[in-house]
Design a protein around this motif. Structure first.
Motif, short mmCIF file in Angstrom:
data_model
loop_
_atom_site.label_atom_id
_atom_site.label_comp_id
_atom_site.label_asym_id
_atom_site.label_seq_id
_atom_site.Cartn_x
_atom_site.Cartn_y
_atom_site.Cartn_z
N SER A 59 16.11 -11.93 20.37
CA SER A 59 16.32 -10.82 19.44
C SER A 59 17.20 -11.26 18.27
CB SER A 59 16.97 -9.63 20.15
OG SER A 59 16.10 -9.05 21.08
N ALA A 60 18.29 -11.94 18.57
CA ALA A 60 19.22 -12.37 17.52
C ALA A 60 18.53 -13.30 16.53
CB ALA A 60 20.44 -13.06 18.14
N VAL A 61 17.75 -14.25 17.05
CA VAL A 61 17.06 -15.21 16.17
C VAL A 61 16.01 -14.50 15.32
CG1 VAL A 61 15.52 -17.20 16.14
CG2 VAL A 61 17.47 -17.17 17.70
N SER A 62 15.19 -13.65 15.93
CA SER A 62 14.13 -12.98 15.18
C SER A 62 14.68 -11.98 14.17
CB SER A 62 13.17 -12.27 16.15
OG SER A 62 13.84 -11.29 16.92
N TYR A 63 15.73 -11.25 14.56
CA TYR A 63 16.34 -10.31 13.63
C TYR A 63 16.98 -11.06 12.45
CZ TYR A 63 15.85 -6.27 16.76
OH TYR A 63 15.34 -5.24 17.53
N ALA A 64 17.64 -12.17 12.73
CA ALA A 64 18.27 -12.95 11.66
C ALA A 64 17.23 -13.43 10.66
CB ALA A 64 19.03 -14.14 12.26
N PHE A 65 16.10 -13.88 11.17
CA PHE A 65 15.03 -14.33 10.27
C PHE A 65 14.52 -13.18 9.41
CE2 PHE A 65 10.47 -15.24 9.45
CZ PHE A 65 10.64 -16.38 8.67
N GLY A 66 14.36 -12.01 10.03
CA GLY A 66 13.89 -10.85 9.28
C GLY A 66 14.88 -10.38 8.23
N VAL A 67 16.18 -10.35 8.59
CA VAL A 67 17.20 -9.92 7.64
C VAL A 67 17.33 -10.92 6.50
CG1 VAL A 67 19.67 -9.42 7.36
CG2 VAL A 67 18.47 -8.64 9.39
N TRP A 68 17.19 -12.18 6.81
CA TRP A 68 17.28 -13.22 5.79
C TRP A 68 16.10 -13.14 4.82
CZ3 TRP A 68 14.17 -17.91 5.64
CH2 TRP A 68 14.54 -18.79 4.60
N ARG A 69 14.90 -12.91 5.35
CA ARG A 69 13.71 -12.86 4.51
C ARG A 69 13.57 -11.53 3.77
NH1 ARG A 69 9.03 -15.61 4.96
NH2 ARG A 69 8.54 -14.20 3.22
N VAL A 70 13.93 -10.42 4.40
CA VAL A 70 13.71 -9.07 3.86
C VAL A 70 12.25 -8.94 3.41
CG1 VAL A 70 14.52 -7.27 2.32
CG2 VAL A 70 16.10 -9.05 3.06
N PHE A 71 11.37 -8.78 4.37
CA PHE A 71 9.94 -8.75 4.09
C PHE A 71 9.54 -7.59 3.19
CE2 PHE A 71 10.32 -10.94 8.19
CZ PHE A 71 9.62 -12.11 7.90
N ARG A 72 8.51 -7.82 2.38
CA ARG A 72 7.99 -6.80 1.46
C ARG A 72 6.54 -6.47 1.73
NH1 ARG A 72 12.70 -4.79 -0.56
NH2 ARG A 72 14.03 -6.46 -1.37
N THR A 73 5.85 -7.31 2.49
CA THR A 73 4.42 -7.10 2.76
C THR A 73 4.11 -7.46 4.22
OG1 THR A 73 3.85 -9.35 2.06
CG2 THR A 73 3.79 -7.63 0.37
N ASP A 74 2.86 -7.18 4.62
CA ASP A 74 2.40 -7.53 5.97
C ASP A 74 1.95 -8.99 6.02
OD1 ASP A 74 2.73 -5.06 7.34
OD2 ASP A 74 0.98 -4.27 6.30
N SER A 75 2.87 -9.90 5.78
CA SER A 75 2.55 -11.33 5.80
C SER A 75 2.48 -11.83 7.24
CB SER A 75 3.62 -12.12 5.03
OG SER A 75 4.89 -11.89 5.60
N PRO A 76 1.83 -12.98 7.46
CA PRO A 76 1.75 -13.53 8.83
C PRO A 76 3.11 -13.75 9.48
CG PRO A 76 0.18 -14.65 7.40
CD PRO A 76 1.03 -13.78 6.52
N ASP A 77 4.10 -14.24 8.69
CA ASP A 77 5.43 -14.45 9.29
C ASP A 77 6.12 -13.13 9.58
OD1 ASP A 77 5.58 -13.98 6.59
OD2 ASP A 77 7.26 -15.33 6.23
N CYS A 78 5.79 -12.09 8.82
CA CYS A 78 6.32 -10.76 9.11
C CYS A 78 5.79 -10.26 10.45
CB CYS A 78 5.94 -9.79 7.99
SG CYS A 78 6.24 -8.04 8.36
N VAL A 79 4.49 -10.43 10.66
CA VAL A 79 3.88 -9.99 11.92
C VAL A 79 4.45 -10.80 13.09
CG1 VAL A 79 1.72 -9.80 13.21
CG2 VAL A 79 1.77 -9.24 10.77
N ALA A 80 4.60 -12.11 12.89
CA ALA A 80 5.14 -12.96 13.96
C ALA A 80 6.58 -12.55 14.30
CB ALA A 80 5.09 -14.43 13.53
N GLN A 81 7.39 -12.37 13.27
CA GLN A 81 8.78 -11.94 13.50
C GLN A 81 8.83 -10.58 14.18
OE1 GLN A 81 10.62 -9.31 11.39
NE2 GLN A 81 12.00 -9.46 13.16
N GLY A 82 8.01 -9.65 13.72
CA GLY A 82 7.98 -8.32 14.31
C GLY A 82 7.55 -8.34 15.77
N ALA A 83 6.58 -9.21 16.08
CA ALA A 83 6.10 -9.31 17.46
C ALA A 83 7.19 -9.87 18.37
CB ALA A 83 4.86 -10.20 17.52
#
Length: 335
Positions: A59-83
């Motif tokens: 959770s910590a690793v995936s959340y950190a990646f998401g907060v660092w990126r701040v996604f704007r679209t349904d990109s593949p890395d967004c879906v991977a991080q969300g999953a």
């Protein structure tokens, strides 16, 4: 609710949440490392705590990646991080409740055999159910960009999905609500059982000054049993508040303070577990202190003082004190 809406994430919020992610990463790693390094700590309760820490680490690793990126679209890395965050976060809920159930059976029902037999079902439920839910959500294209409406930069359930509320419940919220209800009840039952047992024993034990160490251990166990559900709810409640505000389509859900509290709460579980079950557990703290040589002579004095206190116990008290301390550090497992 307006699908086009988006919660703005400020740099200060990113920095704070990334810091808590780092602390949880380090805390979860420390719990896992202490289990690996010291074989005598490999009890079943602490093993369950390690499984929980694996979930919190992910959770910590995936959340950190998401907060660092701040996604704007349904990109593949967004879906991977969300999953990944969906799976690990849901798994964390299940392992949290599983540990409470194990402690209840072990302490209240006084059956280690039955408690140990639950470990396999715990694995099947705590890994299997989140995995099935997450894979199904990804296949049905439900995981993706959520405009930070119920997150803090990371991806979760797609905000444009027509059945987003249902999937928000399935991928986390319903399990969070159930944990709110079950954890306090289970730990209250455990505390009541321990108090009754201590009251019964006190009728046959003389009041002795050198029973103080045993009392100290029991008090620590009692305190942890109280704090576990309180800390869990205190950390997770902000996410729940924002979810309810989303259902009500209230703009308050975008309040920077609430967003920051949500980010801190969702990413602090690993750090909180480390503080309670490693740093506030004296035998483990002493070992870490000795191994790291971080406190010099003061550290050695604390270890020696703890050893001397144990040696001063009257015959027959040592085993009881050790059991009390085991309960304390199990409650290190518990959560």
């Amino acid at each position: 609710m307006e699908n086009g809406n988006q919660t703005e994430l400020y740099l200060s919020e990113q920095v704070v949440v990334l810091c808590t992610c780092a602390l949880s990463f380090l805390g979860s790693s420390l719990i896992i490392l202490t289990y690996i390094i010291w074989s005598d700590l490999r009890t079943t309760p602490r093993k369950l705590l390690v499984y929980l820490s694996v979930s919190d680490w992910l959770s910590a690793v995936s959340y950190a990646f998401g907060v660092w990126r701040v996604f704007r679209t349904d990109s593949p890395d967004c879906v991977a991080q969300g999953a990944i965050s969906t799976f690990s976060n849901t798994s964390s809920f299940f392992w949290t409740v599983a540990i409470a159930v194990y402690l209840y059976v072990f302490i209240v029902r006084s059956s280690q055999r039955v408690a140990d037999s639950l470990v396999l079902p715990f694995h099947l439920v705590s890994w299997g159910v989140p995995l099935i839910i997450t894979v199904t959500a990804v296949i049905l294209n439900k995981i993706g960009y959520d405009a930070s409406e119920v997150s803090v930069g990371w991806c979760w359930v797609r905000i444009h999905a027509p059945d987003r509320v249902l999937w928000m419940l399935l991928t986390g919220k319903i399990w969070e609500f159930l944990a709110y209800l079950t954890l306090p009840v289970i730990y209250i039952l455990i505390k009541r059982h321990i108090h009754k047992a201590h009251m019964a024993l006190s009728e046959y034990r003389p009041i002795l000054a050198n029973r103080r160490p045993s009392y100290s251990f029991s008090s620590m166990a009692d305190m942890k049993l109280t704090l576990i559900p309180i800390i869990f709810i205190a950390l997770r409640i902000w996410s729940t508040v924002r979810f309810i505000l989303l259902l009500a389509d209230s703009p308050v859900r975008q309040n920077p303070v609430l967003v920051t509290l949500h980010g801190i709460g969702n990413t602090s579980q690993g750090a909180a577990n480390c503080i309670m079950f490693v740093l506030f557990t004296q035998p483990i703290r002493n070992r870490l202190c000795t191994a790291l040589c971080c406190c010099g002579s003061k550290c050695r004095e604390e270890v020696q003082s703890s050893h001397n206190a144990t040696q001063r116990l009257l015959p027959g008290q040592g085993s009881q004190t050790q059991r009390d301390e085991d309960s304390t550090s199990l409650v290190r497992t518990d959560r």
